[in-house]
Design an enzyme around this catalytic site. Structure first.
Site, mmCIF file in Angstrom:
data_model
loop_
_atom_site.group_PDB
_atom_site.id
_atom_site.type_symbol
_atom_site.label_atom_id
_atom_site.label_comp_id
_atom_site.label_asym_id
_atom_site.label_seq_id
_atom_site.Cartn_x
_atom_site.Cartn_y
_atom_site.Cartn_z
ATOM 1 N N HIS A 308 0.835 -1.152 0.068
ATOM 2 C CA HIS A 308 -0.021 -0.198 -0.154
ATOM 3 C C HIS A 308 0.782 1.215 -0.067
ATOM 4 C CE1 HIS A 308 -3.049 2.771 1.080
ATOM 5 N NE2 HIS A 308 -4.151 1.920 0.704
ATOM 6 N N ASP A 365 -7.828 -5.547 0.240
ATOM 7 C CA ASP A 365 -8.415 -6.367 -0.963
ATOM 8 C C ASP A 365 -7.782 -7.822 -1.034
ATOM 9 O OD1 ASP A 365 -9.567 -4.539 -2.060
ATOM 10 O OD2 ASP A 365 -8.018 -3.514 -3.048
#
Ligand code: CMC
Length: 430
Positions: A308, A365
């Site tokens: 991320h 996710d």
């Protein structure tokens, strides 16, 4: 914001320039360089905005190193545990948690906007049956601008509120209709006696010929998934919505722009890509091969659902997601081997030097696709569900921006590396 005691000093071409340092309520200091170009004639260079605060915001705070995510100060874990998606939507839009009456009023307002203009159904017929739901969402949400003229005057706060409510309310109807269209089933009209999430589940999985009973555990899990996706500071799609909105574009058009950005596999499309990847891996014994591929600079493969821009620690949303996954599996009495593969992949990656050094952890996710799949959604719907939930963040951020009297159009500059001025050469002389 506050001014720090110290200023930032920049020396350029032998001249010193001082820039104010701004402090938010929490988080890194921000050097205010708004006057830099006027004073020095120089720009800053920050492709991907790795060191740039593009706006001032009071909605969401992330501490990526500590794995903290707060909405209006409230930790995501607490909201996911105790709150509802409608309550979080109210919180993001209004700044405070609602009283019981305020929540009931808000819920009632959203419920009243769930239906789509009937003519909009014809838009779906223009798409192929195998169209990706995100393609349909981009088109239909953008088209809302042509149907709701009575709420597109962005200078009117009441219009802004109504269009925000319309977007939040209609998104489940639009997404469910995209699904129904793809499988050739009749589109379901909203049933406003149900909750926001229950209504969405019924519009997606129900059929007109039979009564549909909302499974309470699935409704709760889905609502929590929506909470986890509601907002995430100045991510790519939210920044897209802000940039589109900064020109004065209406919120329906801006939201369609946000949907387009979210679709990419580096952003919202990662949930679909993560499940596809886990299914391709197939069994835990094949994981090492994929980990090696992810580490190979000559192979474009990446571990989807890992890494991320902001989190250099476990994504707090992934923690809740994993717990929710177990609850859904228990409620539905399923045991998908893909979950075992995911757990083992996480374990191996977290113990691998490459992932440790680069601080790559599972993100939201990584597990969401497995839950959504066990609930019955096809992979192509995953990102559409993300868009549905993120609409709350998009409209809240858009409202915050438009309400700011100092708001100006977003217009980045560039480091130009093309040809310098040259004279046109007629085609027969080239
Ligand atoms: N697998 C393997 N290597 C990775 C991964 C990954 N998933 N993510 C980052 N890296 C490496 C990358 O190759 C780079 O290595 P090096 O420094 O040697 O060049 C380093 O880690 C830094 O990566 P980056 O691409 O420069 O970092 P970024 O902040 O630009 O990208 C990201 C962040 C999310 C796009 C990236 O981690 C990624 O592509 N992850 C997979 C896609 C994904 O799961 N996206 C969902 C994000 S969360 C939901 C959302 O916000 O939409």
């Amino acid at each position: 914001m506050n001014l720090a005691d110290e200023q930032a000093k920049l020396t350029l071409n032998g001249n010193d320039h001082d820039y104010p340092v701004l402090q938010g309520s929490v988080g890194p200091d921000v050097i205010d360089i708004r006057k830099l170009y006027g004073q020095t004639g120089a720009f800053t260079f920050d492709p991907g905005y790795k060191s740039t605060a593009s706006c001032e915001s009071a909605l969401t705070y992330i501490d990526g190193n500590e794995g903290v995510l707060l909405h209006r100060g409230y930790p995501i874990g607490q909201l996911a545990e105790h709150s509802s998606f409608m309550e979080v939507a109210y919180l993001l839009l209004n700044g405070e948690l609602p009283s019981g009456d305020e929540l009931a009023d808000f819920d009632n307002t959203i419920t009243r906007h769930t239906m789509l203009h009937d003519q909009l159904r014809q838009f779906y017929q223009g798409f192929r049956r195998d169209a990706h739901p995100m393609a349909i969402m981009c088109g239909v949400v953008g088209a809302l601008s042509a149907f709701y003229h009575d709420s597109t005057d962005i200078s009117d706060p009441e219009h802004r509120t109504i269009s925000s409510h319309r977007l939040i309310a209609k998104m489940p109807t639009i997404a469910a209709m995209a699904y129904k269209y793809s499988i050739g089933q009749p589109m379901m009209q909203p049933d406003n006696s149900l909750s926001y999430t229950g209504n969405f589940l019924r519009m997606t999985f129900g059929v007109p010929a039979e009564p549909y009973e909302v499974h309470p555990a699935i409704e709760k899990a889905m609502d929590r998934i929506f909470i986890l996706h509601a907002d995430h500071e100045q991510n790519a799609s939210t920044s897209t919505v802000r940039l589109a909105g900064s020109s004065g574009a209406n919120p329906f058009a801006c939201t369609a722009a946000g949907i387009a950005c979210l679709w990419g596999p580096a952003h919202g499309g990662a949930n679909e890509a993560a499940l596809n990847m886990l299914q391709e891996i197939g069994s835990p014994d094949r994981i090492p091969h994929y980990i090696e591929r992810a580490k190979d600079k000559n192979d474009p493969f990446r571990l989807m659902g890992f890494g991320h821009r902001v989190y250099k620690n476990y994504d707090p949303r992934a923690t809740v997601m994993q717990k929710t996954l177990r609850e859904v599996f228990d409620a539905l009495n399923v045991n998908d081997p893909v979950f075992e593969t995911a757990l083992r992949l996480e374990e191996l990656a977290l113990n691998d030097d490459y992932f440790k050094e680069k601080k790559l952890f599972p993100n939201v996710d990584f597990y969401s696709g497995i839950i959504l799949s066990s609930i019955g959604f096809p992979t192509t719907m995953f990102t559409a569900l993300f868009a549905l939930a993120r609409t709350v963040g998009w409209v809240a951020q858009w409202n915050e921006m438009i309400s700011d009297p100092g708001q100006v159009i977003g217009r980045p500059r560039q480091l130009y590396t093309g040809p310098t001025q040259r004279d046109y050469v007629p085609v027969d002389k080239r």
